[in-house]
Design an enzyme around this catalytic site. Structure first.
Site, PDB file in Angstrom:
ATOM      1  N   ASN B 241      79.806  38.752  20.701  1.00  0.00           N
ATOM      2  CA  ASN B 241      78.358  38.872  20.616  1.00  0.00           C
ATOM      3  C   ASN B 241      77.851  39.938  19.679  1.00  0.00           C
ATOM      4  O   ASN B 241      78.298  41.074  19.720  1.00  0.00           O
ATOM      5  CB  ASN B 241      77.794  39.206  22.001  1.00  0.00           C
ATOM      6  CG  ASN B 241      77.415  37.966  22.753  1.00  0.00           C
ATOM      7  OD1 ASN B 241      76.914  37.032  22.158  1.00  0.00           O
ATOM      8  ND2 ASN B 241      77.655  37.962  24.034  1.00  0.00           N
ATOM      9  N   CYS B 242      76.870  39.554  18.866  1.00  0.00           N
ATOM     10  CA  CYS B 242      76.038  40.525  18.192  1.00  0.00           C
ATOM     11  C   CYS B 242      74.644  40.216  18.703  1.00  0.00           C
ATOM     12  O   CYS B 242      73.988  39.288  18.231  1.00  0.00           O
ATOM     13  CB  CYS B 242      76.097  40.351  16.687  1.00  0.00           C
ATOM     14  SG  CYS B 242      77.752  40.588  16.062  1.00  0.00           S
ATOM     15  N   VAL B 243      74.194  40.938  19.703  1.00  0.00           N
ATOM     16  CA  VAL B 243      72.893  40.716  20.317  1.00  0.00           C
ATOM     17  C   VAL B 243      72.522  42.031  20.989  1.00  0.00           C
ATOM     18  O   VAL B 243      73.372  42.907  21.127  1.00  0.00           O
ATOM     19  CB  VAL B 243      72.965  39.524  21.324  1.00  0.00           C
ATOM     20  CG1 VAL B 243      73.856  39.837  22.493  1.00  0.00           C
ATOM     21  CG2 VAL B 243      71.600  39.068  21.799  1.00  0.00           C
TER      22      VAL B 243
END
Lengths: 350, 426
Positions: B241-243
């Site tokens: 995840n990149c969030v």
């Protein structure tokens, strides 16, 4: 250090003037010596604060002369230069609660002073103080005075000192919609398991966030004559001129932008970009038409499918953006679109 | 399925010529670590650092946090589909190195990496400030695309964690915890009187680097399915995840899922913890409908009485959360949902993007929009170059005294929606 200054508002009953038969007792200010529950507050304050004046008013008198009496309360408070003002507590007394809430709100608004009151959650006065006064939860009778003072006094001191006030469940006030963070003793997963066990067993439990009443928007009827319609583009996908001239935030945006696309037939990597922080922006930056489809709209305009593309577009970032902010931007953008004679809008997200 | 989880507490990490674990101290050779990281061809250079609890150190931009684990007995290996093959994991014996983590850093998407402060007010908000963190700082090769960089850094983190855990493979654990879930029929016979409970975990799968992997499969592409609760302890679920940093589940949290752990504590006593149901959070309406329908169907098939549902992320996935809650409740199964809030900096806004009266039992991990002032710390591992860009920050974040004023959204794990932390709101 000198003691913090407190002004206290009570009714005729708690001033030991009389019951219902004395409810028409007119407003009066007694400086110095605390009166009635003021004694208990004074004790709770110890060396930290003192009651410098007590405003006494009959409940009927207040309710029959609301505006005038509220104004007088504000004036009296102003003259005493307090650090905090305490109203009641009013428990479940409706007219008393109304007086406390109304005056507390007025003092908060006009003098910008912190105010505390105490009421039974069903007291109709609770609503009058919404968002303005801290309303400490009390039981429904004056028998709860000791507990009420124990909660109200330290909260009043905190407010007088402008210290951080914790969440409603920590401080004992009624939550009126403002969410405040705090650290629980148990981690969230453990609280979830405990809540589930109670729910399974049919025992009472308290949800940590009661569901809000949700605002649903009915779609407008379809546009009948597209060929003569002026269409606008509005996006929460963050497309803005290269360099983000208005510094729209990547998350929880505090503004929207209004930009011209007059004469623009295609958004390019060199001229536009996204400010959005909620997705991988590679593809949006490579071709911003992917989020704000100006190229397609120009084609449709040329083909006569639509009448005209509005020369301005509106943009913000819909990433972690507070619903209240989004609602405000929507209303303002809608107003501007209406006055520009726009017939329909294509809203794009991400 | 039965897993014996052995725990070995690491008391310090030191750089050394030789990599080994001795008397609770992890010694690592930078050369060994570099060799492992550089097996990823998109990584140009790798450097390493150590951050200890209480030190005046800020780690940013944080991508993932991983707990080193190694399989010591039984089928499969940790992180199936990536590091190991795809054997079903969750049984046999596993060794976990406790008290430490591998933290990967790098500005992949700028906005979507996080901050871990090892001391000061920021440290209170992240559970990872209490760990010894072996930090991995990787530079990508030139012209590396974001998704390639993400994949490389994710793999480097998993590989280094596996390498480190491997050093402890032959050391006896100090403590062993046993988790066992019988098959459905055996469980029913063993605990006929106990309510049947499952955990429904929503996995972040909004795409464009909002990805979670299950046995190597991108969770976007799964239909909801059923796991034994011990499978995630062996790394069957991991983060790509990149969030927003505050409420994504780093791999560490998947390995140590607190809802799994706390349901196990009640298993056989007050509940029968039947299964771990996983579903996704895709962005198309049809996907949302399909996944929530299938999830409710699985819950019904399992004959459940109640479930805990956890969300990952916010905004768009709020609709998945409410769909799951509504549809599972409609099957007569009681729910508690775990989420966090975006109530605005003043706390006055509606906290979720969707709501329903069925969601009458909610546990909140706090308002992610709340502002916090983080003082300047002596040392930065990584770089402060992106601090004003991280989601929850702004170009006004950096103050003249070097402190930053940001939303707690920027802090890794601050509002963990699987309830890993104690932050809440009212």
């Amino acid at each position: 250090m000198s003691k913090l200054r407190v002004v206290h508002y009570i009714n005729q009953f708690f001033a030991q003037i009389g019951g219902e038969e004395k409810a028409d007792y007119p407003i009066e200010l007694r400086e110095g010596t605390p009166v009635g529950p003021g004694l208990a507050f004074t004790q709770a304050f110890g060396e930290d604060a003192e009651i410098v004046g007590t405003i006494i008013c009959g409940d009927s008198y207040f309710n029959e002369n609301i505006e005038e009496t509220t104004k007088k309360v504000v004036e009296m408070v102003k003259g005493l230069k307090p650090d905090v003002v305490i109203f009641g507590p009013a428990f479940n007394a409706g007219r008393y609660g109304f007086a406390c809430g109304t005056c507390a709100a007025a003092v908060h608004d006009e003098l910008e002073l912190p105010v505390v009151t105490g009421m039974y959650p069903e007291n109709p006065g609770v609503d009058t103080a919404k968002d303005k006064a801290y309303v400490v939860v009390t039981k429904n009778s004056a028998a709860d005075m000791r507990h009420a003072v124990k909660v109200m006094a330290p909260l009043a001191l905190k407010l007088a000192r402008h210290e951080h006030v914790g969440a409603s469940c920590e401080e004992g006030y009624i939550n009126q919609g403002i969410r405040v963070n705090f650290f629980e003793k148990k981690r969230g997963s453990e609280r979830a398991v405990e809540m589930l066990l109670k729910k399974i067993a049919g025992k009472p439990y308290e949800t940590e966030y009661p569901m809000p009443s949700f605002d649903r928007v009915e779609p407008m009827p379809a546009v009948k004559d597209l060929a003569h319609a002026k269409i606008a583009l509005v996006t929460s996908g963050g497309i803005c001129p290269k360099g983000n001239p208005d510094h729209i935030e990547s998350s929880n945006a505090t503004k929207f932008g209004e930009y011209s696309i007059e004469g623009v037939t295609d958004l390019t990597e060199e001229t536009f970009e996204t400010a959005h922080g909620g997705y991988d922006p590679s593809y949006a930056n490579e071709d911003p038409d992917r989020v704000l489809p100006v190229d397609i709209m120009r084609d449709l305009e040329k083909e006569g499918v639509i009448g005209k593309l509005h020369e301005l577009f509106y943009t913000t970032v819909g990433n972690g953006t507070a619903v209240a902010s989004a609602k405000k931007y929507g209303a303002e953008i809608g107003k501007r679109l209406l006055s520009a004679g726009v017939n329909a809008v294509i809203l794009t997200s991400t | 399925m039965k897993l014996e989880l052995g725990k070995l507490t690491i008391r310090d990490i030191r750089f050394s010529e030789e990599s080994k674990i001795s008397e609770g101290i992890l010694y690592v050779s930078k050369e060994d670590l570099r060799r492992v990281a550089l097996t990823e061809e998109k990584i140009k250079s790798a450097d390493f650092d150590i951050a200890r609890p209480g030190e005046s150190v800020r780690i940013t931009p944080v991508k993932d946090v991983v707990e080193p684990r190694v399989k010591t007995e039984g089928p499969g290996g940790i992180f199936p589909g990536f590091i190991a093959g795809v054997d079903t994991v969750g049984s046999g014996k596993t060794l976990a190195l406790k008290g430490m983590a591998v933290v990967t850093t790098g500005p992949i998407v700028n906005f979507q990496e996080g901050v871990i402060d090892m001391s000061g007010p920021g440290a209170d908000y992240t559970p990872f400030s209490k760990l010894l963190n072996l930090c991995v700082i990787c530079e990508p090769v030139d012209n590396c695309e974001k998704h390639q960089y993400e994949s490389a850094l994710r793999m480097a983190g998993l590989k280094i964690a596996s390498f480190v855990a491997g050093l402890g493979k032959d050391i006896a654990p100090e403590e062993t915890e046993t988790f066992e879930t019988p098959d459905l029929l055996t469980g029913m016979k063993a605990f006929p009187e106990l309510p049947r409970v499952a955990y429904v975990q929503m996995l972040q799968s909004q795409g464009l680097l909002h990805d979670t992997y299950v046995y190597g499969v991108d969770a976007k592409k799964i239909l909801p399915t059923v796991l034994y609760p011990t499978e995630s302890m062996d790394g069957a679920i991991l983060s790509g995840n990149c969030v927003s940093a505050c409420d994504k589940n780093p791999t560490y949290i998947h390995e140590n899922n607190p809802i799994v752990e706390d349901l196990f504590k009640q298993h056989g006593k007050t509940i029968n913890f039947v299964a771990h149901v996983i579903t996704n959070e895709n962005v198309f309406l049809a996907d949302k409908e399909r996944s929530s329908n299938q999830t409710a169907k699985l819950c019904k098939m399992l004959g459940l009485d109640a479930v805990i549902i956890s969300e990952e992320g916010f905004g768009n996935p709020d609709t998945d959360l409410i769909m799951n809650c509504k549809k599972i409740e409609a099957e007569g199964i009681k729910t508690v949902i775990v989420t966090d809030e975006y109530a605005g900096r003043d706390g006055k806004s509606q906290s979720l993007a969707d709501a329903d009266k069925a969601a009458d039992a909610l546990v909140t991990a706090g308002n992610a929009n709340q502002l916090v002032r983080l003082p300047k710390l002596d040392k930065v591992i990584g770089t402060m170059d992106y601090i004003s860009k991280i989601a929850g920050s702004s170009d006004k974040a950096l103050q003249s005294d070097g402190s930053i004023e940001v939303e707690i959204q920027v802090i890794t794990g601050a509002t963990s929606e699987v309830g890993f932390h104690t932050l809440s709101a009212r």
